[in-house]
Design a protein around this motif. Structure first.
Motif, short mmCIF file in Angstrom:
data_model
loop_
_atom_site.label_atom_id
_atom_site.label_comp_id
_atom_site.label_asym_id
_atom_site.label_seq_id
_atom_site.Cartn_x
_atom_site.Cartn_y
_atom_site.Cartn_z
N UNK A 27 0.84 -1.12 -0.16
CA UNK A 27 -0.11 0.07 -0.14
C UNK A 27 0.92 1.38 -0.20
N UNK A 28 0.48 2.36 -0.71
CA UNK A 28 1.30 3.42 -0.90
C UNK A 28 0.66 4.37 0.40
N UNK A 29 1.81 4.66 1.08
CA UNK A 29 1.68 5.61 2.33
C UNK A 29 1.66 6.95 1.83
N UNK A 30 2.70 7.47 1.00
CA UNK A 30 2.83 8.74 0.69
C UNK A 30 3.76 8.71 -0.56
N UNK A 31 3.28 9.65 -1.42
CA UNK A 31 3.92 9.92 -2.62
C UNK A 31 4.66 11.34 -2.64
N UNK A 32 5.99 11.53 -2.44
CA UNK A 32 6.39 12.81 -2.44
C UNK A 32 7.01 13.34 -3.89
N UNK A 33 7.83 14.38 -3.71
CA UNK A 33 8.29 14.87 -5.02
C UNK A 33 9.39 13.93 -5.52
#
Length: 162
Positions: A27-33
């Motif tokens: 599962x994707x928790x966070x997508x940053x730059x």
């Protein structure tokens, strides 16, 4: 007296098939730059040492959550007895290499989960279920907490009509 070899005394560990991580459990928790953070729940027969093998991530690399260099991965054991934090060192279609996974063992539960003569509340990797003790069959759907599973266990017994 017959000679014994080391092969007969120690079972060969090379016969063990490496379990692969299910992409549905990543599962994707966070997508940053620049990088992304994922949480992955590994199969029941997965051990922390399997994190060294890039091929464990083969199925994940063919999914929409394919890992790339510098992504952060939080790996949780099926029974939640340990977790690992790592950074992806390299990744391709065949697997992903994790740089120095930091494995932490979780402490044992303070309180035991509820059980009676026929059923027990157990963690199945996705939530708390009621299992039949005789054969380990899950009698209920997974629930978010053990209290709800205990309530469902009580509902398995017939109630007196009034």
């Amino acid at each position: 007296m017959a000679k014994t070899t080391l092969d007969t005394l120690i079972p060969e560990s090379a016969d063990r098939k490496l379990p692969e991580i299910d992409p549905a459990r990543v599962t994707l928790q966070q997508s940053g730059q620049i990088w992304r953070e994922y949480m992955a729940r590994v199969p029941a027969d997965f051990v922390a040492d399997d994190l060294k093998s890039p091929s464990a991530w083969r199925k994940v690399q063919a999914s929409r959550n394919a890992l790339k260099k510098f992504d952060r991965v939080f790996v949780v054991a099926f029974d939640e007895s340990w977790f690992a934090e790592a950074i992806v060192a390299s990744a391709d279609s065949k697997g992903a290499v994790l740089a120095k996974p930091r494995v932490t063992t979780m402490p044992a539960r303070y309180d035991a989960l509820f059980q009676d003569d026929l059923y027990r509340v157990a963690w199945n990797g996705f939530g708390y279920v009621v299992e039949r003790k005789s054969d380990g069959h899950a009698m209920t759907q997974a629930t978010a907490n053990p209290e709800l599973a205990t309530r469902l266990l009580v509902q398995l017994y017939p109630a007196r009509a009034s």
